[in-house]
Every structure is written in C-alpha cells, then in structure tokens.
Design a protein around this motif. Structure first.
Motif, PDB file in Angstrom:
ATOM      1  N   LYS A  33       0.940  -1.115   0.175  1.00 53.07           N
ATOM      2  CA  LYS A  33      -0.034   0.121  -0.087  1.00 53.07           C
ATOM      3  C   LYS A  33       0.840   1.263   0.100  1.00 53.07           C
ATOM      4  O   LYS A  33       1.634   1.474   0.767  1.00 53.07           O
ATOM      5  CB  LYS A  33      -0.932  -0.096   1.291  1.00 53.07           C
ATOM      6  CG  LYS A  33      -2.033  -1.235   1.297  1.00 53.07           C
ATOM      7  CD  LYS A  33      -2.763  -1.178  -0.027  1.00 53.07           C
ATOM      8  CE  LYS A  33      -3.703  -2.401   0.053  1.00 53.07           C
ATOM      9  NZ  LYS A  33      -4.404  -2.601  -0.977  1.00 53.07           N
ATOM     10  N   SER A  35       2.355   5.001   0.242  1.00 51.60           N
ATOM     11  CA  SER A  35       2.353   6.055   1.326  1.00 51.60           C
ATOM     12  C   SER A  35       2.292   7.650   0.560  1.00 51.60           C
ATOM     13  O   SER A  35       2.654   7.558  -0.670  1.00 51.60           O
ATOM     14  CB  SER A  35       3.504   6.149   2.091  1.00 51.60           C
ATOM     15  OG  SER A  35       3.418   4.794   2.891  1.00 51.60           O
ATOM     16  N   ARG A  36       1.678   8.487   1.456  1.00 52.42           N
ATOM     17  CA  ARG A  36       1.615   9.814   1.123  1.00 52.42           C
ATOM     18  C   ARG A  36       2.368  10.658   2.066  1.00 52.42           C
ATOM     19  O   ARG A  36       1.771  10.753   3.081  1.00 52.42           O
ATOM     20  CB  ARG A  36       0.294  10.248   0.865  1.00 52.42           C
ATOM     21  CG  ARG A  36       0.254  11.856   0.284  1.00 52.42           C
ATOM     22  CD  ARG A  36      -1.198  12.153  -0.060  1.00 52.42           C
ATOM     23  NE  ARG A  36      -2.117  12.075   1.123  1.00 52.42           N
ATOM     24  CZ  ARG A  36      -3.455  11.798   1.111  1.00 52.42           C
ATOM     25  NH1 ARG A  36      -3.975  11.895   0.145  1.00 52.42           N
ATOM     26  NH2 ARG A  36      -4.184  11.979   2.300  1.00 52.42           N
ATOM     27  N   GLN A  66      -0.480   5.960   5.053  1.00 55.07           N
ATOM     28  CA  GLN A  66      -0.448   4.759   4.104  1.00 55.07           C
ATOM     29  C   GLN A  66      -1.723   4.813   3.441  1.00 55.07           C
ATOM     30  O   GLN A  66      -2.901   5.242   4.040  1.00 55.07           O
ATOM     31  CB  GLN A  66      -0.283   3.450   4.640  1.00 55.07           C
ATOM     32  CG  GLN A  66       1.030   3.331   5.310  1.00 55.07           C
ATOM     33  CD  GLN A  66       1.559   1.753   5.790  1.00 55.07           C
ATOM     34  OE1 GLN A  66       0.477   1.229   5.961  1.00 55.07           O
ATOM     35  NE2 GLN A  66       2.823   1.431   5.542  1.00 55.07           N
ATOM     36  N   GLN A  67      -1.957   4.588   2.119  1.00 58.09           N
ATOM     37  CA  GLN A  67      -3.374   4.580   1.519  1.00 58.09           C
ATOM     38  C   GLN A  67      -3.673   3.117   1.116  1.00 58.09           C
ATOM     39  O   GLN A  67      -3.127   2.530   0.422  1.00 58.09           O
ATOM     40  CB  GLN A  67      -2.993   5.472   0.221  1.00 58.09           C
ATOM     41  CG  GLN A  67      -2.424   6.848   0.309  1.00 58.09           C
ATOM     42  CD  GLN A  67      -3.016   7.866   1.161  1.00 58.09           C
ATOM     43  OE1 GLN A  67      -4.131   8.040   0.801  1.00 58.09           O
ATOM     44  NE2 GLN A  67      -2.672   8.222   2.165  1.00 58.09           N
ATOM     45  N   ASP A  69      -6.180   2.130  -0.476  1.00 53.47           N
ATOM     46  CA  ASP A  69      -7.039   1.833  -1.894  1.00 53.47           C
ATOM     47  C   ASP A  69      -6.822   0.354  -2.375  1.00 53.47           C
ATOM     48  O   ASP A  69      -5.642  -0.082  -2.059  1.00 53.47           O
ATOM     49  CB  ASP A  69      -6.598   2.924  -2.977  1.00 53.47           C
ATOM     50  CG  ASP A  69      -6.899   4.068  -2.492  1.00 53.47           C
ATOM     51  OD1 ASP A  69      -7.720   4.453  -1.547  1.00 53.47           O
ATOM     52  OD2 ASP A  69      -6.227   5.121  -2.733  1.00 53.47           O
ATOM     53  N   GLN A 327      -5.420   3.587   8.826  1.00 56.20           N
ATOM     54  CA  GLN A 327      -4.122   4.548   8.661  1.00 56.20           C
ATOM     55  C   GLN A 327      -3.431   4.469   9.971  1.00 56.20           C
ATOM     56  O   GLN A 327      -2.238   4.932   9.980  1.00 56.20           O
ATOM     57  CB  GLN A 327      -4.640   5.898   7.903  1.00 56.20           C
ATOM     58  CG  GLN A 327      -4.618   5.774   6.738  1.00 56.20           C
ATOM     59  CD  GLN A 327      -4.987   7.113   6.157  1.00 56.20           C
ATOM     60  OE1 GLN A 327      -5.413   7.991   6.889  1.00 56.20           O
ATOM     61  NE2 GLN A 327      -4.774   7.426   4.839  1.00 56.20           N
TER      62      GLN A 327
END
Length: 406
Positions: A33, A35-36, A66-67, A69, A327
């Motif tokens: 996953k 991350s941003r 962490q994303q 999606d 998250q």
C-alpha cells in the motif's frame, strides 16, 4: 531565520522524495500500500501567543499516511494465492504475535502449515464440532491435511427405474441370476464396506403373474442378499408397496475383516410406465479411501481439501480483521502491519460478512502504486527542493551584500 525556513523546506522535499522512492521501489510488491507524505506549516509561538503579523517558521513532516486503496486483483492459478477484494486484512501469527497483511502469496512449510514468505502462519476459524459451519470464536493455524481421506461404508442406495407395463412373465422359474431367462431386467452399482473396499450390488427385476406386480432380487458380489421383495404398482404406474419405499436388507459380511454391510434400498423413484426399461437414478452414499488432489478456497474464505474419491473436507475459514482507522496501523515490514492505539481495536470476521470483502482464490492483490503519479510526485518534490535551495542561495547573496557594506 530565513535560512532555517528554507532548510525545513529542503528537508520536507527530501522526505517527499524518500516516500516517493519507497513507493516506486515497491510498485511490484504483492499487497503493498503506497504512502503519502503530508506536511504542516510551522509558526513560532511566544509567551504572548501568535501575532497577527507572525511569519511562518517553515514546514514540517506531519505524517506519512498509508493509502489503503484497492490494488488490482491478478490471477495466478496457484491454489494458495489469495486476494481480498474489498476491506479487511488476513490475520497471521508471527510465533504467537498477531499481525495483519493484505499480501496473500501463501505456501506451506515442511509441517504442512500455510505461511507467507516471512513464515507467518495464516489464521482460520475451525469447523464447528457439530459438523456444520465454523467456530468463529476460535482461531488456529491453517494446516493442510496430507493424509488419505477415510472411507465411508454404503448405507443407503437410491434406485430409480422404469419397469415396462407390458412386460411378460419370464419363461424360466425359479429365479436364477446365472440364467437371463429367469428374470426380465437387471442393473448394478458399486457399494463400499467400512474399509473402503468396493463390492458390486446387483438388482434383478422379475415380472410376476399378477397385474402390476414385480419382484426385486438383491445380491452382493453374486451372493443373494436377503429374500426377494415384492413391488406393487398402481394402475397409473406409481409404486404403492412397499410403503414407505425403503427396503432394509439383511447385513452382508464381505469376509475381509470389515463391518457387515447394512444396505437399505430406496425405490421411491421407481415407476412402471410404457414399454421400455430405463434407469434414471442409481446412487449410493459410500466412498472409498481418497488421496488429496488439491485445495480450493471459496469467496467466503472456506478452505476445502479435495480427494480422489470425490469428497471435499473443510479445513477452516480464513479469519479476517478490520480496523476503524487502518491508517493508524504500524507497518512492521514483510508486507505486514500491527495494531496500535490509533488504529482502534481489531474487529474479527470472515469474508462477505459485515464490512469485510470477499476472498479470491488463485489470485493476488497487486501493489496500489500508480507509477505515473509517483513520477509526477518525484518531479514536484525535486522542484520544491531546488526552489528552497535557490532561496538559501538568495539569502546568502543578501547576507554577503550586508557584510560588504562599508
């Protein structure tokens, strides 16, 4: 002051590049996953609070989020590859410590336990002691059964035949299985004893002199199995007698050390129509010993072992876990996370229930990293770094100008 502000900007841009670099490096990591990097501005606070004309003191890294999606589900054809389509995590045991993962690239160790590449064991709900469903209050390591499936002795035999209404009485009497002239029709099927040995049960149908009346003779491996049973049909071709249409045959001893075979014939589907003999149903409930041929996983996460005798045995149901705030989970490497106070308490369930997704067997969830997006982020972070470096250069020139004043 301005030097520190620009330096904080360069540090922020470096952090952004590091996060982007990690995303790109894991673009092919199963279940990864992305991350941003999320930033926050900084303002100096004095004992008098913030001034309305306060100038910011730069930027700081607020968090690396962490994303979670959904990644693409890619089919692999390997039975133990599992992908979650929707929310939830696989529940794993790391030597007694519970961890969570979205990566379903599982295999087996030398003891038959289902593990991921890091050696974490997949957790499942055990089949209930009642024989139906699963005990969702008890998790355990999933272990594949490698031995043979035990045999099951035949108890019930279903026979659905149509006997011709215009059949004639045989020319030879009494009945002799070795003489086709002493009976009208015959059919046979394979039945099994308690040791899984196969035997042949034969049924011979003999028309009597009475209207709509037949006799059925049963034998196992050529040995008569009880006296003949009279079948009486109505003038519309339906079985009237015996009622009910179950015939309990005497116990037959195969003589091979197995338990005597207690067979029961079910002739409820037997009829007397038209002028032709046919067999529409011939079934029994026993089976021989079976060898393991494969593993199947349903959308609900039920893991079943399939055997050569056609039997499927449930080994467990994949235990899934979800959190109020995914998250908040702590990444611990090896595509795994551990719970924290920020993530909330784990909610345990199974695929397809509540807010849990479905499990896809023979497939893997790919990384949710979009390479194009990450490359754009890389360029943006690079520009930010360059701009902040240029600010330091500008401030240096101003400082030099002040120093050079005479």
């Amino acid at each position: 002051m301005s030097f520190r502000i620009s330096l904080s900007g360069m540090n922020a841009a470096t952090s952004d590049l590091n996060v982007t670099s990690n995303n790109i490096a894991n673009s092919k990591t199963t279940g990864f996953k992305q991350s941003r990097a999320e930033f926050a501005d900084v303002f100096p606070v004095s004992s008098y609070g913030l001034s309305g004309n306060a100038i910011g003191a730069g930027v700081k890294l607020a968090r690396v989020a962490q994303q979670f999606d959904q990644g693409n589900v890619e089919f692999s054809g390997k039975a133990l590859d599992l992908a979650i389509s929707g929310e939830g995590f696989f529940t794993l045991s790391d030597r007694g410590t519970t961890v969570y993962s979205r990566a379903g690239n599982f295999g087996t160790d030398d003891d038959g336990y289902v593990i991921n590449p890091a050696g974490h064991r997949l957790q499942v709900f055990m089949p209930s002691t009642s024989g139906t469903g699963f005990d969702t209050g008890r998790m355990t390591d999933l272990r594949l059964a490698t031995g043979d499936a035990p045999p099951q002795a035949t108890r019930g035999v279903e026979v659905g035949t149509n006997l011709p209404a215009d059949a004639s009485v045989p020319t030879v009497a009494p009945f002799d299985a070795a003489d086709p002239s002493s009976y009208n029709y015959t059919t046979s099927l394979t039945v099994y004893d308690s040791l899984g040995a196969a035997h042949t049960q034969s049924l011979h149908f003999v028309k009597t002199a009475n209207a709509n009346e037949w006799q059925v003779h049963s034998s196992v491996d050529g040995t008569p199995n009880g006296a003949p049973t009279t079948l009486q049909y109505s003038d519309t071709g339906e079985l009237q007698s015996p009622a009910p249409a179950q015939i309990a045959l005497p116990a037959y001893d195969p003589g091979n050390g197995s338990a005597p075979m207690a067979l029961e014939l079910d002739l409820a589907a037997s009829t007397q129509y038209g002028n032709s003999f046919s067999v529409g149903l011939l079934a029994q409930d026993g089976h021989a010993t079976g060898r393991l041929t494969g593993i199947e996983v349903s959308e609900e996460g039920v893991v079943e072992a399939r055997y050569t005798n056609g039997v499927s045995t449930p080994l467990g149901q994949v235990a899934m876990t979800n959190f109020a705030n995914p998250q908040g989970l702590q990444s611990i490497g090896n595509n795994s996370w551990s719970e924290t106070h920020a993530s909330g308490e784990p909610r345990v369930g199974y695929a397809g229930s509540s807010d849990f997704g479905m499990v896809q067997g023979g497939a893997l969830e790919a990384s949710n990293v979009d390479l194009t997006e990450q490359l754009v982020n890389m360029i943006t972070a690079q520009r930010n770094f360059q701009a902040n470096a240029q600010m330091i250069s500008t401030q240096d020139q101003i400082t030099q100008t002040v120093i050079n004043i005479r």
